[in-house]
Design a protein around this motif. Structure first.
Motif, mmCIF file in Angstrom:
data_model
loop_
_atom_site.group_PDB
_atom_site.id
_atom_site.type_symbol
_atom_site.label_atom_id
_atom_site.label_comp_id
_atom_site.label_asym_id
_atom_site.label_seq_id
_atom_site.Cartn_x
_atom_site.Cartn_y
_atom_site.Cartn_z
ATOM 1 N N MET A 88 0.949 -1.014 -0.141
ATOM 2 C CA MET A 88 -0.099 0.004 0.047
ATOM 3 C C MET A 88 1.061 1.333 0.066
ATOM 4 O O MET A 88 1.685 1.317 0.684
ATOM 5 C CB MET A 88 -0.827 -0.202 1.181
ATOM 6 C CG MET A 88 -1.925 1.237 1.271
ATOM 7 S SD MET A 88 -2.988 0.768 2.764
ATOM 8 C CE MET A 88 -3.598 2.036 3.297
ATOM 9 N N ALA A 89 0.585 2.076 -0.831
ATOM 10 C CA ALA A 89 1.284 3.375 -0.821
ATOM 11 C C ALA A 89 1.013 4.098 0.435
ATOM 12 O O ALA A 89 -0.248 4.257 0.545
ATOM 13 C CB ALA A 89 1.134 4.230 -2.108
ATOM 14 N N THR A 90 2.233 4.875 0.513
ATOM 15 C CA THR A 90 1.932 5.901 1.930
ATOM 16 C C THR A 90 1.509 7.318 1.388
ATOM 17 O O THR A 90 1.115 8.163 2.085
ATOM 18 C CB THR A 90 3.438 6.130 2.657
ATOM 19 O OG1 THR A 90 4.159 6.313 1.742
ATOM 20 C CG2 THR A 90 3.497 4.610 3.007
ATOM 21 N N GLY A 91 1.617 7.409 0.024
ATOM 22 C CA GLY A 91 1.069 8.981 -0.334
ATOM 23 C C GLY A 91 2.319 9.705 -0.324
ATOM 24 O O GLY A 91 3.332 9.506 -0.273
ATOM 25 N N ILE A 92 1.714 11.087 -0.771
ATOM 26 C CA ILE A 92 2.858 12.137 -1.024
ATOM 27 C C ILE A 92 2.854 12.824 0.398
ATOM 28 O O ILE A 92 1.851 13.222 1.093
ATOM 29 C CB ILE A 92 2.522 12.890 -2.058
ATOM 30 C CG1 ILE A 92 2.630 12.294 -3.223
ATOM 31 C CG2 ILE A 92 3.142 14.212 -1.962
ATOM 32 C CD1 ILE A 92 2.119 12.816 -4.499
ATOM 33 N N ASP A 93 4.091 13.369 0.789
ATOM 34 C CA ASP A 93 4.383 14.099 2.089
ATOM 35 C C ASP A 93 4.084 15.519 1.688
ATOM 36 O O ASP A 93 4.640 16.381 1.744
ATOM 37 C CB ASP A 93 5.738 14.000 2.299
ATOM 38 C CG ASP A 93 6.030 14.748 3.713
ATOM 39 O OD1 ASP A 93 4.983 15.434 4.588
ATOM 40 O OD2 ASP A 93 7.223 15.028 4.287
ATOM 41 N N VAL A 94 2.646 15.877 1.995
ATOM 42 C CA VAL A 94 1.913 17.186 1.782
ATOM 43 C C VAL A 94 2.473 18.181 2.657
ATOM 44 O O VAL A 94 2.943 19.315 2.021
ATOM 45 C CB VAL A 94 0.378 17.347 1.731
ATOM 46 C CG1 VAL A 94 -0.157 18.620 1.335
ATOM 47 C CG2 VAL A 94 -0.113 16.074 0.579
ATOM 48 N N ALA A 95 2.547 17.643 3.966
ATOM 49 C CA ALA A 95 3.327 18.927 4.914
ATOM 50 C C ALA A 95 4.613 19.047 4.617
ATOM 51 O O ALA A 95 5.021 20.134 4.468
ATOM 52 C CB ALA A 95 3.007 18.256 6.085
ATOM 53 N N GLY A 96 5.589 18.103 4.129
ATOM 54 C CA GLY A 96 6.822 18.354 3.666
ATOM 55 C C GLY A 96 6.848 19.357 2.687
ATOM 56 O O GLY A 96 7.637 20.123 2.574
ATOM 57 N N ARG A 97 6.124 19.296 1.617
ATOM 58 C CA ARG A 97 6.006 19.923 0.474
ATOM 59 C C ARG A 97 5.769 21.418 0.668
ATOM 60 O O ARG A 97 6.295 22.414 0.384
ATOM 61 C CB ARG A 97 4.985 19.614 -0.632
ATOM 62 C CG ARG A 97 5.644 18.222 -1.489
ATOM 63 C CD ARG A 97 4.699 17.996 -2.439
ATOM 64 N NE ARG A 97 5.108 16.913 -3.260
ATOM 65 C CZ ARG A 97 4.402 16.205 -4.015
ATOM 66 N NH1 ARG A 97 3.331 16.522 -4.275
ATOM 67 N NH2 ARG A 97 4.967 14.861 -4.501
ATOM 68 N N ARG A 98 4.556 21.545 1.727
ATOM 69 C CA ARG A 98 4.202 22.937 1.927
ATOM 70 C C ARG A 98 5.256 23.571 3.017
ATOM 71 O O ARG A 98 5.410 24.613 2.566
ATOM 72 C CB ARG A 98 2.769 22.729 2.923
ATOM 73 C CG ARG A 98 1.798 22.556 1.676
ATOM 74 C CD ARG A 98 0.297 22.544 2.867
ATOM 75 N NE ARG A 98 -0.569 22.013 1.930
ATOM 76 C CZ ARG A 98 -1.743 21.598 2.522
ATOM 77 N NH1 ARG A 98 -1.889 21.717 3.609
ATOM 78 N NH2 ARG A 98 -2.529 21.187 1.585
ATOM 79 N N ALA A 99 6.018 22.970 3.486
ATOM 80 C CA ALA A 99 7.031 23.514 4.439
ATOM 81 C C ALA A 99 8.133 23.966 3.471
ATOM 82 O O ALA A 99 8.472 24.898 3.697
ATOM 83 C CB ALA A 99 7.371 22.482 5.471
#
Length: 64
Positions: free
Chosen positions: A1-12
């Motif tokens: 199962m994919a964990t997805g994209i680190d949205v918080a990391g991208r925004r930071a």
């Protein structure tokens, strides 16, 4: 199962630097991404940033 994209990391990362500094970060993320969907999203965002845009402005446009 994919964990997805680190949205918080991208925004930071986007909040701290401009598009020029983000390109190496996206390249690094692409190099480590193994999920096909994640790679496609990263590629699209990297291309968006490479065109001089900010990922945050794109997110804001999507929200509205």
């Amino acid at each position: 199962m994919a964990t997805g994209i680190d949205v918080a990391g991208r925004r930071a990362a986007a909040a701290e630097v401009g598009p020029e500094e983000l390109l190496p970060w996206y390249e690094e993320q692409l190099a480590g991404a193994t999920d096909t969907d994640e790679r496609a999203q990263l590629q699209e965002l990297r291309d968006w940033v490479a065109a001089g845009n900010s990922p945050d402005s794109r997110w804001s446009a999507l929200q509205s």
